[in-house]
Design a protein around this motif. Sequence first.
Motif, PDB file in Angstrom:
ATOM      1  N   SER A 592     -46.210  -6.763 -18.097  1.00 47.59           N
ATOM      2  CA  SER A 592     -45.415  -6.616 -19.318  1.00 47.59           C
ATOM      3  C   SER A 592     -43.946  -6.867 -19.005  1.00 47.59           C
ATOM      4  O   SER A 592     -43.411  -6.323 -18.028  1.00 47.59           O
ATOM      5  CB  SER A 592     -45.581  -5.219 -19.911  1.00 47.59           C
ATOM      6  N   ASP A 594     -41.697  -6.440 -21.632  1.00 48.96           N
ATOM      7  CA  ASP A 594     -40.988  -5.741 -22.711  1.00 48.96           C
ATOM      8  C   ASP A 594     -41.309  -4.252 -22.735  1.00 48.96           C
ATOM      9  O   ASP A 594     -41.513  -3.660 -23.780  1.00 48.96           O
ATOM     10  CB  ASP A 594     -41.300  -6.384 -24.061  1.00 48.96           C
ATOM     11  N   LYS A 597     -44.813  -2.942 -24.339  1.00 48.24           N
ATOM     12  CA  LYS A 597     -45.189  -3.236 -25.733  1.00 48.24           C
ATOM     13  C   LYS A 597     -46.265  -4.316 -25.778  1.00 48.24           C
ATOM     14  O   LYS A 597     -47.225  -4.211 -26.546  1.00 48.24           O
ATOM     15  CB  LYS A 597     -43.961  -3.652 -26.538  1.00 48.24           C
TER      16      LYS A 597
END
Length: 664
Positions: A592, A594, A597
């Motif tokens: 990930s 971010d 998310k």
Amino acid sequence: MLNRKSILLLSLFCWYCQLHAQNVAKNTIGIEMANIPSGKFYMGANDTRYGADESPVHKVVIGNPFKMSVTEITNIQYEQFDPAHKKMRGKGGFSIEDNEAVVHVSWHDAVAFCKWLSQKDGKTYRLPTEAEWEYACRANAYSNLNIGDKLPANMQKNQDVPEKILAVSLKVKNGKPNEFGLYDMHGNIEEWCMDWYGPYQAHEQTDPAGYKEGSYRVVRGGSHNTFVANVRSANRSALMPEDRNYLTGFRIVEVTSALPIATQIDNNLPLNQQKVKQEAFNWPKPINKPFFAEPIVYVKNPSCNQTQLYSHNHCPAITWLKNGDLLAIWFSTESEFGTEMSIWASRLRAGNKDWDEASPFYKVPDRNMTGSSLFYDKDSGTLFHINGVSAAGWWKNMMVTMRTSTDNGTTWSKETIIAPEHTMRHQVIAGMFKTNEGWLVQPCDAGPGGADGSAILVSKDSGKTWADPAISIDTPKFVAGNMGGTIAGIHAGVVQLKNGDLMAFGRANDIANGEGIKRMPMSISKDGGKTWAYSASAFSPISGGQRLVLRRLNEGAILLVSFTHHPLRVTKDKAGMEINGKKVYGIYAAVSFDEGKTWPVKKLISDGRERYMDGGAWTGAFVMDETNAEPRGYFAATQTPDNMIHLISSKNHYRFNLEWLKEK
């Protein structure tokens, strides 16, 4: 009117009472002391089923007679010395009455009691040496117990299923005394001895007193809530002298001679501590192209076993070191409930292609050692080793210890107890990390069950003190839809997000998503781990024999390593995961960019080449190829300064970088 048989029995009873009275006398606080004659005996046992530390059998001469307390010191006796100890009565359901053996006393407490009583009576009281204890226990018997080979039912106190800890009476004078008039030498409670723990010497000895120094003090006799094998006359156990738990108390001896002289222990360093280079390693620049190396085995049986490496090698941890080495540790055992469990280690030395042979790393004698963690803090140059230590043979009742090293693991500090209560929320999990604030965070399982969730211990002062931030929460267990003090899922991986929140993923406590499909739980804490909120993640649940990895990479992204499914618990047509249009099975990585998310990168941990491999532990044999990777295993990971990701399972070592993960 009494018949002849009754008269004979009464006469025998009176004779026994007179004999007992001649051999036993009370001191000023009511402790019955039995006369133990001088003599000789053969100490130890050569039965390899019970561990190498009981051998070799060797002849011991007890040169002077002494007196020994007929029973373990009781609450009413100990509290004349320490009245404040009365508040410990009934802790955990144990040792409530006056005539029950005192527990929750450290070795130092027991020594202080002996000093107090010596001053009070004008006599010399102390703890027995280990040799005196076994000599008095055997009372000339060489069977497993001084009363034969089996522990009578009326003397057993939950010896059959000690993983289910039951509150039992610790009342003294159970069963019959041995030939020296001593009660409860087998079971009831463990008893502190004077000696530092160390290996036996083969030659004949007179009044041996153990070693001049050490890490652990000997305890003898076994206890309630342990297996019958632990209460044998020859069985050896030990504890850190600061340990206070519900299994351990003591009895005393009265002597007229000086304490025998202890010997110097021969400290032979294990291989993982030998010839360790101390020069700082010049790490190469990160590779800017995809890299995946041939998997190699890091758990290698030693060619010369100085200590047993068992068949079940599991629960690893790994870290990089400033000298360029990798250090991996794991537990080795026959049974995950066993007191034979020990922690072993291996090094991949800088510049070498193969790992060293396995060698012993950490062991509190006769204790279950479930759960280890390693973390190298590059800011302080300190290597941390955190470990669980049981009171008996199961991971339900762990305390937590810590050692540190500033020379790449060549030498270690004396271990300290950082979480002293033998209780739940203390089963250590690999994955310790440092927060943006400089806090150290150590994940732990919150309980012994598969759905008990996880907890954390936090140190805000570089490891000097530790605390469970959720310990005061009224409902610490995971409850779907509620805020709680426990991470959803056992064996959790935890990271800190850039906004300061903590994010965790775990095994079990699965949560249904909006489509009603069970997913791996995700837990978020906005208050430093005091409370957690739960939601369904984007990932498939994992199960028995599987442990995930969650960590922040040097590049800033978050890495999750998990499993597509459990090969034994779902049907084939519902298993697996689709990656790049292809159904794959086994361990994969997700990345990930971010803060959790989204997870746009997903890749099977395989280079596509077909290999027959052995995962060790619960995993066993498997084939690695284009669509299959290691199907089970407890994984741990570290990332070196050259940005290489090092992932280990229960046996294998994988090496790859982020560029390879991103490659389609």
